[in-house]
Design an enzyme around this catalytic site. Sequence first.
Site, PDB file in Angstrom:
ATOM      1  N   LYS A  83       5.162   9.446   8.540  1.00 24.11           N
ATOM      2  CA  LYS A  83       4.992   8.927   9.902  1.00 24.11           C
ATOM      3  C   LYS A  83       6.051   9.454  10.880  1.00 24.11           C
ATOM      4  O   LYS A  83       5.969  10.574  11.352  1.00 24.11           O
ATOM      5  CB  LYS A  83       4.933   7.396   9.844  1.00 24.11           C
ATOM      6  CG  LYS A  83       3.712   6.896   9.030  1.00 24.11           C
ATOM      7  CD  LYS A  83       3.579   5.408   9.040  1.00 24.11           C
ATOM      8  CE  LYS A  83       2.558   4.945   8.017  1.00 24.11           C
ATOM      9  NZ  LYS A  83       1.213   4.763   8.556  1.00 24.11           N
ATOM     10  N   ASP A  97       9.289   2.708  -0.863  1.00 22.20           N
ATOM     11  CA  ASP A  97       8.300   3.368  -0.011  1.00 22.20           C
ATOM     12  C   ASP A  97       8.659   3.033   1.442  1.00 22.20           C
ATOM     13  O   ASP A  97       8.319   1.962   1.942  1.00 22.20           O
ATOM     14  CB  ASP A  97       6.885   2.886  -0.366  1.00 22.20           C
ATOM     15  CG  ASP A  97       5.856   3.550   0.535  1.00 22.20           C
ATOM     16  OD1 ASP A  97       4.650   3.481   0.206  1.00 22.20           O
ATOM     17  OD2 ASP A  97       6.235   4.128   1.577  1.00 22.20           O
ATOM     18  N   TYR A 121       0.858  -1.187   0.000  1.00 22.33           N
ATOM     19  CA  TYR A 121       0.000   0.000   0.000  1.00 22.33           C
ATOM     20  C   TYR A 121       0.891   1.233   0.000  1.00 22.33           C
ATOM     21  O   TYR A 121       1.850   1.305   0.771  1.00 22.33           O
ATOM     22  CB  TYR A 121      -0.900  -0.004   1.241  1.00 22.33           C
ATOM     23  CG  TYR A 121      -1.771   1.224   1.387  1.00 22.33           C
ATOM     24  CD1 TYR A 121      -1.585   2.118   2.451  1.00 22.33           C
ATOM     25  CD2 TYR A 121      -2.801   1.490   0.501  1.00 22.33           C
ATOM     26  CE1 TYR A 121      -2.394   3.238   2.604  1.00 22.33           C
ATOM     27  CE2 TYR A 121      -3.624   2.623   0.642  1.00 22.33           C
ATOM     28  CZ  TYR A 121      -3.403   3.492   1.695  1.00 22.33           C
ATOM     29  OH  TYR A 121      -4.208   4.611   1.838  1.00 22.33           O
TER      30      TYR A 121
END
Length: 421
Positions: A271, A243, A148
């Site tokens: 994050k 990623d 994702y």
Amino acid sequence: MNSTHKTKNSARLFDAAKKVLPGGVNSPVRAFQAVGGTPLFIREARGAELRDADGNRYIDFVGSWGPMILGHAPSRVVSAIKARSAKGTSYGAPTELETELAEKIISAFPSMEKIRFVSSGTEAAMTALRLSRARTGRDKIVKFAGCYHGHSDALLVKAGSGAATLGIPDSAGVPRAVASDTIVLPYNDLAAAEKFFKDAGETVAAVIVEPVAANMGLVPPVAGFLEGLRALTKQYGALLIFDEVITGFRLAYGGAQTLFKIEPDLTCLGKIIGGGLPVGAVGGRKDIMELLAPLGPVYQAGTLSGNPLAMAAGLMTLEILDDMNPYKKMEAATEKLCGQILAFAQWLKIPVQVPQIGSMFTVFFSDAAVYARFFHALLEHGVYFPPSQFEVCFVSAAHNPIILKKALKAITQSLERTSHA
Ligand code: KE4
């Protein structure tokens, strides 16, 4: 143990939220649809502990899905945010904080010469794709099933029938035309990638991959997979995008790429670099990054990009990580906990797998319904796991041995409850 585990305040708050927020949440996984029941409304958090609207306390293994590597409300990060907010919260003009955080990140990621801050991991991945297409003049993107990369159209795509056929939309509202430029291959299957590149490698702008997959539960890369993607993309003139929104500053101070010694062309971050405030980033080689406006022809912008509060929170978080270097300690604690969980589950004859890397792990059950029962038993014993089998648990620097001992007791009691259900 939350003795009565009352959730009536969360239920009341959820009813009110559902009247004005689709599904009562601002991100789908929070709605508990995968595990059933009422999502807990959190009132406050400190260290490894959450407290919900009914006063229940939980040892938290979600950590806001990764950012809270130091635990919740670390005093030095809170002070940095407070001090910064007294000077204003956003100017829409450059600040030296952005340069300082950029320098800090670039010093940790040798593959990065320049970086652009955005406000989410989604924006980071979306920008990385646009840069790759501009840099190569090609349109196709390769991603992997189960990975994702945020919710931009080109990445909400699932595998078409047959590995090498073009992707199909994985969400309503994504045009087939957009999806058809994304090819979805099986994760950890280098042979499938080699076959695809042999047939169509010259059409590929970039391969985007989670160097450690954490969005289908934890699936570490098999030996040679990432190295193979690096070689393939080099051979066919495509870019390799790591990623590292989850793994960046999580698996090591320099992310998975430092651990695996592989240099991608672009890296997405998020994050942890925002210390719990909204930040994403895309960084990489100068010849790619300097295609970005105002220097180059690739447009990208954001009102709150490089927001001073978020920069201050991120900077303080990375300074503490750099000074503390908690990685070995967190990894050892996580490894020990996972070993104990696996041994107890095996003793109870419950089929589980507990993959773990660094301070990340997943407890996989035979099916999601069993996981749901385990999840709710944990809540009653004061432990908060991700409300989905296909996410990962995070251990933070605040999960000290006393807390982990308490968590293990709750986990073993919950496993017993699950085995008798
Ligand atoms: P955001 O746009 O949510 O900041 O980042 C998207 C993203 C990009 N790349 C990876 C590897 C990610 O894991 C994510 C987002 N992670 C999910 C949880 N696995 C966020 C939780 C949610 O969607 O509410």
